[in-house]
Design an enzyme around this catalytic site. Structure first.
Site, PDB file in Angstrom:
ATOM      1  N   TYR A 274       0.754  -1.129   0.052  1.00  0.00           N
ATOM      2  CA  TYR A 274      -0.035  -0.105   0.121  1.00  0.00           C
ATOM      3  C   TYR A 274       0.856   1.180   0.095  1.00  0.00           C
ATOM      4  O   TYR A 274       1.844   1.432   0.774  1.00  0.00           O
ATOM      5  CB  TYR A 274      -0.925  -0.166   1.128  1.00  0.00           C
ATOM      6  CG  TYR A 274      -2.224  -0.800   0.845  1.00  0.00           C
ATOM      7  CD1 TYR A 274      -3.315  -0.081   0.999  1.00  0.00           C
ATOM      8  CD2 TYR A 274      -2.049  -2.165   1.421  1.00  0.00           C
ATOM      9  CE1 TYR A 274      -4.642  -1.019   0.661  1.00  0.00           C
ATOM     10  CE2 TYR A 274      -2.956  -3.167   1.236  1.00  0.00           C
ATOM     11  CZ  TYR A 274      -4.508  -2.424   1.058  1.00  0.00           C
ATOM     12  OH  TYR A 274      -5.273  -3.294   0.896  1.00  0.00           O
ATOM     13  N   HIS A 462     -17.031  -4.425  -1.653  1.00  0.00           N
ATOM     14  CA  HIS A 462     -15.435  -4.662  -1.870  1.00  0.00           C
ATOM     15  C   HIS A 462     -15.108  -5.768  -0.960  1.00  0.00           C
ATOM     16  O   HIS A 462     -15.430  -5.846   0.343  1.00  0.00           O
ATOM     17  CB  HIS A 462     -14.731  -3.350  -1.550  1.00  0.00           C
ATOM     18  CG  HIS A 462     -13.331  -3.576  -1.574  1.00  0.00           C
ATOM     19  ND1 HIS A 462     -12.459  -3.981  -2.748  1.00  0.00           N
ATOM     20  CD2 HIS A 462     -12.300  -3.593  -0.889  1.00  0.00           C
ATOM     21  CE1 HIS A 462     -11.272  -3.989  -2.536  1.00  0.00           C
ATOM     22  NE2 HIS A 462     -10.918  -3.962  -1.313  1.00  0.00           N
TER      23      HIS A 462
END
Length: 759
Positions: A274, A462
């Site tokens: 990330y 999601h």
């Protein structure tokens, strides 16, 4: 009198002609079914020259037989095809080269399609449960050299037959028109949404995987299909979404802001990363509105960029401007680690949410996301890279924002809701279905939402690789309303936001349940919640107006409840208070595993998802590889679960909690059902987080609400479905047992006592 009769005859004739011209599509479909069932296309008058000279090869599954009914249309003038495309409400290219375009529209209980393919041979379109040919509902069509168009209703055969298409016993597709020019073949056809045919795919609001194939030649004279080779592929779609909002903003006012990384280096020792970077908003003299966005994906990195979130950064006053100016000039930091500046934790409110497979979104004409220098000057882009083959990458991905100074009627915003991404979210292995839920409490919406509530525009559901079914449920006053969004065929690689056909209002005091159903039948170890692709999430991002102070509304299992439910009464060297404080005050994002390099699983080419040979190679490779990463695997891997040593009960004493977790009796259906029940309908620790990263109300332990479920919509009454035992929407009755019975079961199974002792 004669004039009156003549006038009456004229009016009746006009009405008949008008009625025929405007005949309802559903009636046309009924007429077609009657025609197919009554007309013998083997009749000598209707057989083509090729058919009359053909010999049947019944041993070849590609041979559909000259005596079979064949759906065809004779288009004598190739200009006859209606080129008015305004009736087609949706369209999508199915391949990157734009060789095959699919248009469609839904009417009543049927759907109409138009395929425009760059070929002078046949084209195949199918609807598949998994993107492959086996079990797929397939239609194949072409236009021959005489201008006659043909359409076959088929299905993908079994894998031991090579998944090759087999002609359906019943023809449920209607060929409307077909034409060919010097480069393209165009076919228009229709079918019922649910044909009540076990060989056909039921089309619904769920994600559907559309498969396609092309060949440059028509079938041979005996209708033997020629293998399409590499000209094939698949594309997931939402067939029932509202017509897309077209971007027709006046070019004089439309502006673009590209929020992209600058040659960010993904190292070859990272399988998941990330990366966060701060950006300064364009300098504006007045408030503007963001009216849409689209992804910018670096070359050859389509499958590596998993999702991107653009967060607003809440800065108090102007005293920190110089610091944030410096942040905006930096390349970025690893998200949610000790390397990331503490200031960046102010960037919590999602402004834009994009995930893999999405082409972006244009907002409705009455909604815009505020871009206002007086309110927010800095944004943080969070990009999740998935790099399972451990390649070195240079990436320039990001988002292109469209904004204008012509303000819309309403300021919009995004709320994230669901399960807080954390390792206390546990999904057992070897499960066909396992359900988890996140709860957004009534107290949270009552505290923050305006008295008239908020209006939901779209929802992005999601989860990660194990997700199969996702639903955002809506509760009010003890009753469940219609779901805000639902997908029972979720595709990890196609996470397009779902615009609502009609906006739905969430009122103060309403609550939300984000429900995710996972499949882990192919996994041998426990999957934990977290940010890596190999871990799991259960989230929904809600685009709404008017914008409020709410950024996120989550839940997770209460710490002590979580461990005691799984049979642990006490750990060495820590109290429950200290353990709760450690877990709740430590971000789960910082507890990542050390990456372990692994080679690419197998050589892959686009379209291989429909190749039996490639599928066999993939299955073999996956069986011989570690397809996912579990906390604790690999050198240096560490999570709190491995550091926690069980003291009580004696049956589990001196084991790490991770070892205990991996040795649960997940193969026993009674155990896993009770585990699912306790974490689903038991206690939830709720969080109501504002845009400035403070809590609107203190975190609170709440029991899952009792409510009257929303009634299931009646399905088409099909005899084969009535004979089924349990559908995916039906639940198997559960015997409710005391809350402390799950640890008791775990102890019994751990010392291998037979279930009969419980009776």
């Amino acid at each position: 009198m004669f004039i009156d009769k003549a006038l009456t005859f004229y009016v009746l004739t006009l009405l008949v002609r008008t009625s025929y011209a405007l005949e309802d599509l559903l009636e046309q479909y009924v007429n077609h079914v009657g025609l197919v069932n009554s007309v013998n296309y083997g009749n000598e008058r209707q057989q083509s020259k090729h058919q009359r000279n053909a010999k049947a090869h019944s041993d070849n599954v590609f041979n559909f037989g000259t005596n079979r009914k064949l759906n065809f249309a004779n288009v004598r003038d190739r200009r006859e095809l209606n080129e008015d495309l305004s009736q087609w409400t949706h369209w999508e290219y199915l391949d990157d080269e734009k060789n095959i375009l699919l248009r469609w529209q839904t009417r009543h209980q049927e759907i109409l399609f138009r395929v425009e393919a760059k070929t002078l041979g046949y084209v195949g379109i199918g609807f598949s449960p998994n993107g492959g040919m086996e079990g797929a509902d397939i239609t194949m069509g072409w236009v021959d050299d005489t201008g006659k168009a043909f359409l076959l209703d088929c299905h993908g055969g079994s894998k031991n037959q090579g998944s090759l298409p087999v002609k359906d016993e019943h023809d449920n597709y209607t060929l409307m028109k077909g034409v060919q020019n010097d480069t393209h073949t165009t076919l228009e056809f229709r079918r019922a949404l649910d044909t009540c045919d076990t060989e056909d795919f039921v089309l619904s609001g769920d994600t559907v995987r559309v498969i396609w194939a092309l060949h440059d030649k028509d079938p041979r004279h005996d209708f033997d299909m020629i293998y399409h080779g590499e000209s094939r592929g698949s594309q997931s779609l939402h067939l029932f979404r509202p017509p897309p909002v077209l971007q027709n903003e006046d070019p004089m006012f439309l502006r673009l802001w590209d929020v992209t990384l600058k040659n960010f280096a993904v190292k070859n020792n990272m399988n998941t990363i990330y990366w966060c970077k701060v950006f300064k908003a364009p300098t504006l003299q007045q408030k503007h509105h963001i009216i849409g966005y689209e992804p910018i994906i670096g070359a050859n990195h389509t499958g590596s960029v998993h999702h991107m979130l653009l967060h607003e950064c809440e800065i108090n006053g102007l005293e920190n401007t110089a610091v944030w100016e410096r942040y905006a000039k930096e390349d970025g930091k690893d998200c949610y680690t000790t390397d990331m500046p503490e200031d960046w934790e102010r960037c919590t409110t999602p402004a834009i949410a994009w995930a893999i497979g999405s082409k972006g979104e244009n907002f409705p004409k009455h909604v815009g996301l505020p871009l206002d220098n007086d309110k927010v000057r800095y944004y943080m882009l969070e990009v999740h890279f998935d790099n399972p083959s451990m390649k070195s990458l240079k990436d320039t991905s990001g988002l292109r924002l469209k904004y204008t100074r012509k303000l819309r009627g309403n300021d919009g915003g995004i709320i994230a809701t669901g399960i807080s991404p954390h390792y206390l979210h546990v999904i057992p292995p070897r499960q066909k279905e396992y359900k988890s839920v996140g709860y957004c409490s009534t107290d949270c919406t009552r505290q923050i939402f305006p008295k008239d509530g908020i209006n939901v525009v779209s929802v992005l559901l999601h989860s990660h690789l194990a997700g199969r079914k996702l639903k955002l449920r809506h509760l009010r006053g003890g009753n469940e309303l219609a779901p805000l969004s639902q997908d029972d065929h979720y595709d990890f690689n196609y996470q397009q936001s779902r615009s609502l056909t009609h906006e739905i209002k969430i009122l103060p005091g309403d609550s939300l349940i984000t429900e995710c159903t996972y499949a882990t039948a192919d996994r041998n170890k426990t999957t934990l919640g977290g940010y890596a692709t190999s871990e799991e999430m259960c989230l929904a991002f809600i685009l709404h107006y008017p914008k409020t102070e709410l950024a996120g509304c989550y839940s997770m299992p209460p710490v002590r409840y979580f461990f005691e439910t799984l049979g642990v009464q006490e750990f060495y060297n820590t109290s429950w208070t200290d353990l709760e404080d450690s877990i709740l005050r430590t971000s789960s994002e910082t507890l990542t595993t050390t990456p372990v390099a692994r080679p690419s699983l197998f050589t892959y080419k686009p379209g291989d998802e429909n190749s039996p040979e490639a599928n066999e190679r993939a299955i073999e490779a996956i069986q011989n590889a570690k397809f996912y990463t579990i906390h604790g695997e690999g050198s240096g891997a560490s999570t709190p679960f491995e550091k926690l040593i069980i003291k009580e009960p004696l049956e589990f004493q001196n084991k790490t909690f991770m070892d205990h977790l991996e040795n649960m009796p997940y193969g026993e259906a009674l155990f896993t059902k009770k585990m699912e029940e306790y974490f689903h309908t038991g206690l939830h620790l709720t969080f109501c987080r504002k845009r400035d990263d403070t809590l609107a109300i203190r975190e609170n332990v709440e029991r899952f609400p009792n409510f009257t479920a929303f009634p299931l919509q009646p399905q088409t009454q099909c005899s084969y479905r009535n004979r089924a035992t349990y559908s995916s929407s039906q639940s198997i009755p559960i015997v409710y047992l005391p809350i402390n019975f799950l640890p008791f079961l775990a102890v019994l199974f751990s010392i291998k006592l037979n279930l009969t002792y419980l009776i």
